[in-house]
Design an enzyme around this catalytic site. Structure first.
Site, PDB file in Angstrom:
ATOM      1  N   ASP A 302       0.678  -1.236   0.057  1.00  0.00           N
ATOM      2  CA  ASP A 302       0.103   0.119   0.013  1.00  0.00           C
ATOM      3  C   ASP A 302       0.727   1.275  -0.111  1.00  0.00           C
ATOM      4  O   ASP A 302       1.954   1.488   0.693  1.00  0.00           O
ATOM      5  CB  ASP A 302      -0.712  -0.191   1.395  1.00  0.00           C
ATOM      6  CG  ASP A 302      -1.912   1.167   1.314  1.00  0.00           C
ATOM      7  OD1 ASP A 302      -2.648   1.366   0.330  1.00  0.00           O
ATOM      8  OD2 ASP A 302      -1.575   1.970   2.344  1.00  0.00           O
ATOM      9  N   GLU A 345       0.800  -0.653  -5.104  1.00  0.00           N
ATOM     10  CA  GLU A 345      -0.146   0.578  -5.184  1.00  0.00           C
ATOM     11  C   GLU A 345       0.769   1.908  -5.077  1.00  0.00           C
ATOM     12  O   GLU A 345       1.014   2.581  -4.176  1.00  0.00           O
ATOM     13  CB  GLU A 345      -0.975   0.443  -4.093  1.00  0.00           C
ATOM     14  CG  GLU A 345      -2.606   1.247  -4.349  1.00  0.00           C
ATOM     15  CD  GLU A 345      -2.210   2.484  -3.642  1.00  0.00           C
ATOM     16  OE1 GLU A 345      -2.898   3.517  -4.151  1.00  0.00           O
ATOM     17  OE2 GLU A 345      -1.447   2.697  -2.589  1.00  0.00           O
TER      18      GLU A 345
END
Length: 628
Positions: A302, A345
């Protein structure tokens, strides 16, 4: 005791620190069974181990400092599974703080914050076939269903969460029925605040006790694999929750975070100091822990832009410590788990994220194409009258696509915080929104790159995702919504069964534009060719209907329409091409062959080229004369 592994940990080279730190069942020198506890607290004056096994008393519970660099040990005879414990730490300034174990494998459920003893040994996997055949899927179809386990089916009547076992059977059936190849589960490490969805963790080895214990999660992944479904885990390498019992100022000093107290993340959490070698070992060991013991098939990291740049802001410059950490993490994972996927990401323009370990490469396998997502959704929101002025929002993605190995995401981030659902983002009336959302999903699957969709996208819901309640499954009783789900299934089945849609998708030789500059009509067409198959894709981005629309095609022969978003089975108007279309010797789009097709309002079409049958030459057989 051999502490060479501890040297490796302090130097940032450890990938399996979980085998040493934490609470492990073992025997002492006399052969008595118990649990050994090991913790790293370099600036602690002293540490007492308190828990259920000693009635949480600090009397006679002091841990032994076995290494001057901050390694503490205790052995508790007769300690048992599920007993809770904490470290009672005396800091350099004489204050006492109680901390959960950074390497705990299990924890109390909220509002409890203690760690719990758990024996990880003994689980028997039944996924040998899946694991032997697993790879990083560069030349395989990957359609990911992103799932928040707590809200897929919702909570029980008493407000508690469904366990891994309770969600599993229905999730397996649903994923298989609808043709997805993988699921991606939002973070499953322990976290206190439900509204963070797991992205503000306090435990990096502790399985989220909302859904069950570690062996229940092992079983979850194992049974997914037996059903042929890959499982990707969201992992948060940037920041951690500031709850006092967690990692923040663990021994009174900044063991895991930056020494600058102002270096908070944009989410109000503490940033990991990724330049510290022990922190690198901690996070890399956590990644490998899930790949090793739980058989996850990949990790989606993330907010990688916040690792690369200070505060995620390129104007503040590159965080070299973060970049070096990412390279080391990817190298380690690929060394020890070469078939596991590492996915970034990343919203930044940093180059070579997925291009190996050269001077600039970060070594990821895939990167989310957030530029594609933003441009595409912006385009689909527009009034068709004005789309011609933003034609490049669709064409631009292919200008940079081959710079990285991209995944095309329509994730949870796009359907929360008043952003509107995917359906609500579409332009137009009720019917036009449904026509456009069908067009959008058809475009996503036709575009090169792996696919990711958040749960509920396939339901075409009008309500934003809410982690507190179930998806709106009742929508499937309405034909408009159920038709979108059916279309999702068909798109997945077409995707996995047609090589032109996934083979060589990161090779520019497999893709060609047919119609790229028709801004006035806002029609796009391209073809993809791989594995001996050629497919043509056409998209009408306006409400204009064409009974006859001519586009160029690369080869002479027939083109069979295998998908049309306007079919009545998808709640369309039924304006589709039935019989195969035969190409004609009429030039169009700089091609010598073309087809005349019916193109529906907001329609999307897939055609498969059928090679003309070749006539076999007749061979005259003559009998051999006897004795010849």
């Amino acid at each position: 005791m051999d502490l060479s592994w501890f040297d490796s940990y302090l130097l940032g080279n450890s990938h399996d620190a979980y085998k040493h730190f934490g609470a492990h069942f073992s025997k002492d020198a006399s052969g008595e069974e118990g649990v050994e506890f090991l913790v790293y607290a370099p600036m602690a004056r002293s540490i007492n181990l308190i828990g259920d096994f000693n009635n949480w008393s600090v009397e006679n519970s002091e841990m032994v400092k076995i290494d001057s660099r901050g390694l503490y040990r205790s052995f508790i005879k007769g300690a048992k599974m599920y007993q809770s414990y904490k470290y009672h730490i005396c800091t350099q300034d004489g204050n006492y703080i109680d901390k959960a174990d950074p390497f705990a494998f299990f924890s109390e459920t909220r509002p409890g914050s203690a760690s719990r003893i758990f024996d990880l040994d003994g689980f028997i996997y039944h996924d040998d076939k899946f694991m032997k055949e697993r790879d990083r899927n560069f030349d395989k179809p990957v359609s990911i269903y992103e799932v928040h386990l707590g809200s897929w089916l919702g909570k029980k009547d008493d407000g508690s969460f469904l366990s891994f076992e309770e969600v599993l059977p229905k999730l397996i059936d649903y994923v298989r029925e609808n043709g997805f190849t993988h699921i991606e589960v939002m973070p499953l490490t322990q976290y206190p605040y439900e509204g963070s969805w797991g992205y503000q963790a306090t435990g990096y080895f502790s399985i989220d006790s909302r859904y069950g214990n570690p062996k229940q999660l092992m079983s979850f992944v194992d049974r997914m694999h037996q059903a042929g479904i890959g499982v990707i885990l969201d992992f948060v390498p940037v920041h951690f929750a500031t709850d006092e019992f967690g990692l923040t100022r663990f021994d009174g000093s900044c063991v895991y975070e930056y020494g600058n107290e102002n270096e908070y993340s944009q989410w109000g959490t503490k940033n990991f100091d990724l330049g510290k070698d022990p922190v690198r070992s901690f996070l890399i060991s956590s990644m490998c822990y899930f790949l090793d013991l739980y058989h996850f098939d990949g990790l989606r990291l993330d907010a990688v832009s916040n690792v690369i740049y200070w505060g995620g802001n390129s104007n503040r410059g590159v965080n070299q410590g973060g970049v070096d950490f990412i390279k080391r993490a990817n190298w380690t994972v690929h060394t020890y788990y070469p078939t596991a996927m590492m996915i970034a990401e990343d919203s930044s323009a940093y180059g070579y994220v997925t291009k190996g370990f050269n001077a600039d490469g970060l070594g990821f396998d895939y990167k989310w194409d957030l530029g594609w997502m933003n441009d595409t959704l912006k385009y689909y929101k527009k009034d068709p009258v004005y789309k011609k002025y933003d034609h490049n929002l669709i064409t631009f993605s292919m200008a940079y696509f081959y710079s990285e190995n991209f995944i095309l995401p329509l994730s949870h981030d796009e359907v929360v915080h008043m952003k509107g659902t995917i359906l609500n983002k579409m332009y137009g009336t009720y019917d036009e929104k449904f026509a456009l959302v069908r067009n959008l999903y058809a475009y996503q699957f036709a575009h090169p790159g792996k696919k990711l969709n958040f749960m509920g996208n396939e339901l075409a819901t009008f309500d934003e995702w809410n982690e507190k309640k179930s998806l709106s499954w009742n929508l499937l009783t309405y034909p408009k919504h159920d038709s979108v789900r059916r279309m999702f299934r068909d798109l997945n089945l077409i995707y996995v069964n047609h090589k032109a849609m996934y083979l060589k998708e990161y090779d520019p030789s497999s893709y060609r534009w047919i119609r790229v500059d028709d801004a006035d009509e806002s029609v796009f067409a391209f073809y993809r060719e791989a594995g001996g198959e050629c497919m043509v894709f056409v998209f009408n981005m306006t409400p204009n209907y064409y009974e006859h629309y001519r586009i160029g095609v690369p080869y002479k022969g027939e083109y069979e329409e295998i998908f049309n978003s306007d079919k009545d089975i998808y709640a369309g108007n039924g304006q589709y091409n039935g019989l195969p279309l035969k190409s004609e010797d009429i030039c169009a789009d700089n091609m010598y062959q073309s087809i005349d097709m019916k193109l529906a309002s907001f329609g999307a079409c897939y055609f498969v080229y059928k090679k003309p049958a070749t006539k076999k030459k007749a061979v005259r057989k003559t009998a051999k004369r006897k004795g010849a």
